[in-house]
Design an enzyme around this catalytic site. Structure first.
Site, PDB file in Angstrom:
ATOM      1  N   TYR A   1     -12.887  22.359 -13.294  1.00 39.22           N
ATOM      2  CA  TYR A   1     -13.351  21.255 -13.878  1.00 39.22           C
ATOM      3  C   TYR A   1     -14.413  20.779 -13.026  1.00 39.22           C
ATOM      4  CZ  TYR A   1     -12.885  16.181 -14.841  1.00 39.22           C
ATOM      5  OH  TYR A   1     -13.254  14.954 -15.376  1.00 39.22           O
TER       6      TYR A   1
ATOM      7  N   LYS B   1      -4.283  12.668 -18.334  1.00 40.23           N
ATOM      8  CA  LYS B   1      -4.272  13.443 -19.690  1.00 40.23           C
ATOM      9  C   LYS B   1      -2.966  13.233 -20.248  1.00 40.23           C
ATOM     10  CE  LYS B   1      -8.550  14.247 -18.193  1.00 40.23           C
ATOM     11  NZ  LYS B   1      -8.858  15.098 -17.450  1.00 40.23           N
TER      12      LYS B   1
ATOM     13  N   ARG C   1       0.629  -1.199  -0.063  1.00 38.23           N
ATOM     14  CA  ARG C   1      -0.080  -0.003  -0.010  1.00 38.23           C
ATOM     15  C   ARG C   1       0.844   1.076  -0.058  1.00 38.23           C
ATOM     16  NH1 ARG C   1      -3.720  -1.373   4.054  1.00 38.23           N
ATOM     17  NH2 ARG C   1      -2.272  -0.427   5.342  1.00 38.23           N
TER      18      ARG C   1
ATOM     19  N   ASP D   1      -4.622  23.202 -10.127  1.00 38.70           N
ATOM     20  CA  ASP D   1      -4.894  21.913 -10.949  1.00 38.70           C
ATOM     21  C   ASP D   1      -4.444  22.396 -12.401  1.00 38.70           C
ATOM     22  OD1 ASP D   1      -5.908  20.432 -12.885  1.00 38.70           O
ATOM     23  OD2 ASP D   1      -7.929  20.159 -12.231  1.00 38.70           O
TER      24      ASP D   1
HETATM   25  C1  LIG Z   1      -9.937  15.333 -16.303  1.00 38.56           C
HETATM   26  C2  LIG Z   1      -9.466  16.333 -15.272  1.00 38.56           C
HETATM   27  C3  LIG Z   1      -9.502  16.013 -14.131  1.00 38.56           C
HETATM   28  C4  LIG Z   1      -9.746  14.707 -13.320  1.00 38.56           C
HETATM   29  O1  LIG Z   1      -8.863  13.794 -13.770  1.00 38.56           O
HETATM   30  P1  LIG Z   1      -9.353  12.160 -13.750  1.00 38.56           P
HETATM   31  O2  LIG Z   1      -8.032  11.552 -13.890  1.00 38.56           O
HETATM   32  O3  LIG Z   1     -10.406  12.041 -15.192  1.00 38.56           O
HETATM   33  O4  LIG Z   1      -9.914  12.021 -12.431  1.00 38.56           O
HETATM   34  C5  LIG Z   1      -9.081  17.313 -13.318  1.00 38.56           C
HETATM   35  N1  LIG Z   1      -8.979  18.471 -13.533  1.00 38.56           N
HETATM   36  C6  LIG Z   1      -9.084  18.869 -14.997  1.00 38.56           C
HETATM   37  C7  LIG Z   1      -8.653  20.085 -15.408  1.00 38.56           C
HETATM   38  C8  LIG Z   1      -9.056  17.563 -15.803  1.00 38.56           C
HETATM   39  O5  LIG Z   1      -9.377  18.084 -17.045  1.00 38.56           O
END
Ligand SMILES: *Cc1c(COP(=O)(O)O)cnc(C)c1O
Length: 411
Positions: free
Chosen positions: A125, A222, A71, A197
């Site tokens: 988001y 992404k 973990r 973010d």
């Molecule tokens: C896709 C995304 C997220 C979330 O990511 P996941 O891996 O899909 O949970 C958070 N912030 C932004 C700006 C995103 O485009």
């Protein structure tokens, strides 16, 4: 996971992407260090101890890069975390999470407590927004939204209960570029934890901790994954927050699979060239879209004349393939005809993969502090389409978009 090799420390980001996390002990045996290129997939729940004393020591010290139990990760996850730390100047460590949303939850649960107020940028988001209004509310945290372009109003929103601010630059869907250093300076003076973010730019395009943020989060799903086949998130921070983030992640039992970590690590190695190619293609396509009668506005930070381009030029070292267009008038049926008739663009969530995507959006339900359509613009121009430009030939993508527009006119 903290640390990093000294050899890699002084190199440029592209070089760090190649060398990051490839420690001798993770890519070979004591007799044959560095004998393979990639850290193997260490599938492990149980870690074994040579002695009872060694087990007790590991339990007590709880250090990064130390075998203990699955973990807390094994070398595959540690290698990915270390590589991410190396490309984030100012970070001492990186925590991995099963998704980007899980990373946001891990960060919020680390820095917030009941009674606190969290400020979230209004163009965040949407699942981030929902987390503030749902999960965090359940734990006694109050979320307030703000317009990140209104620097004058921002200080007036901070009260003595405000504990943290979440920025996202550019914002989701509508792509506004805000002044991160200015917002962080104000927030810092008030003692807030500054979270960003940074999924759009990644540390290659925006060095968040160097621009005043305390915690830099990414959805690795992404750009880092880059191939639409893995979900993961991360948070990188300096000495002030990394230990606390790590502690919360351990308490929540957050761990990522070593197979997924290996996929993310593979994606990371080529991220620089993918982002460079996507950025060039996106800029070329955005420029062409600007000349189309069907398009009221192109919202692309890299495009000269687009909102926030000056700040982007000042603060960012790179872009990516993600931007949005606002259609001139038109109906939902027109817009559906446009995206339905694209052959090279899939319709789907996520972005940053090697393949192009188109996503229709209507920001109105997700905005409470910023007007949509924006004040002073024609209210008929409100339907958006977000494009994620992949690695296809850009002229083929332009031809595809032209065919989509032709179908839209006939709808
Ligand atoms: C896709 C995304 C997220 C979330 O990511 P996941 O891996 O899909 O949970 C958070 N912030 C932004 C700006 C995103 O485009």
């Amino acid at each position: 996971m903290s640390g990093g090799s000294d050899k890699n420390a002084k190199t440029a980001p592209a070089t760090k992407l190649v060398g990051g996390g490839r420690r001798a002990e993770w890519t070979g045996t004591p007799d044959h260090p560095h004998s393979v290129v990639n850290p193997p997939v260490w599938r492990a729940s149980t870690h074994l101890y040579p002695t009872e004393m060694a087990r007790k020591d590991a339990l007590k010290s709880n250090q990064d890069g130390q075998f203990f139990y699955g973990r807390r990760g094994s070398p595959t996850q540690w290698a990915l975390a270390e590589a991410l730390t190396e490309i984030e100047p100012g970070a001492v460590g990186t925590v991995l999470y099963p998704s980007g949303v899980a990373a946001l939850a891990g960060i919020f649960l680390t820095v917030l407590k009941p009674g606190d107020v969290l400020l979230i940028t209004d163009n965040a988001y949407d699942p981030t927004r929902s987390m503030g209004l749902g999960l965090l509310k359940q734990f006694g945290v109050e979320t307030r939204f703000f317009d990140p372009l209104d620097l004058d109003n921002f200080p007036t929103l901070i009260c003595d209960r405000t504990r943290a601010v979440l920025l996202e630059c550019p914002g989701s869907l509508t792509m506004e570029v805000c002044d991160v250093p200015a917002l962080c300076a104000i927030a810092g003076k008030a003692g807030l934890v500054r979270i960003i973010d940074n999924t759009w730019a990644s540390p290659l395009g925006f060095q968040a901790l160097q621009h005043g943020c305390d915690i830099a989060m990414q959805s690795l799903t992404k750009h880092v994954g880059g191939h639409s086949d893995v979900m993961m998130g991360s948070a990188s921070a300096g000495e002030a927050f990394y230990p606390a983030l790590r502690k919360t992640a351990q308490a929540l039992g957050h761990v990522v699979s070593p197979d997924d970590a290996a996929l993310a690590l593979r994606g990371l190695r080529t991220m620089d060239v993918r982002l460079e190619r996507e950025t060039q293609s996106a800029l070329h396509i955005a420029d062409w879209l600007q000349s189309r009668d069907e398009v009221a506005e192109v919202r692309c930070p890299m495009l000269s004349g687009s909102q926030g381009h000056g700040i982007w030029q000042r603060d960012f070292t790179g872009g990516c393939g993600l931007f949005s267009i606002i259609l001139k008038g038109g109906s939902l049926a027109n817009r559906a005809a446009f995206v339905d008739n694209l052959e090279l663009f899939g319709i789907g969530y996520s972005w940053g993969g090697y393949e192009s995507l188109a996503l229709p959006f209507d920001p109105k339900p997700y905005r409470t502090a910023m007007a949509w359509p924006p004040k002073g613009t024609n209210p008929d121009n409100r339907l958006g389409v977000r494009l994620s430009i992949g690695l296809e030939d850009p002229q083929d993508l332009i031809d595809d978009l032209a065919a989509g527009f032709a179908a839209m006119e006939n709808a």
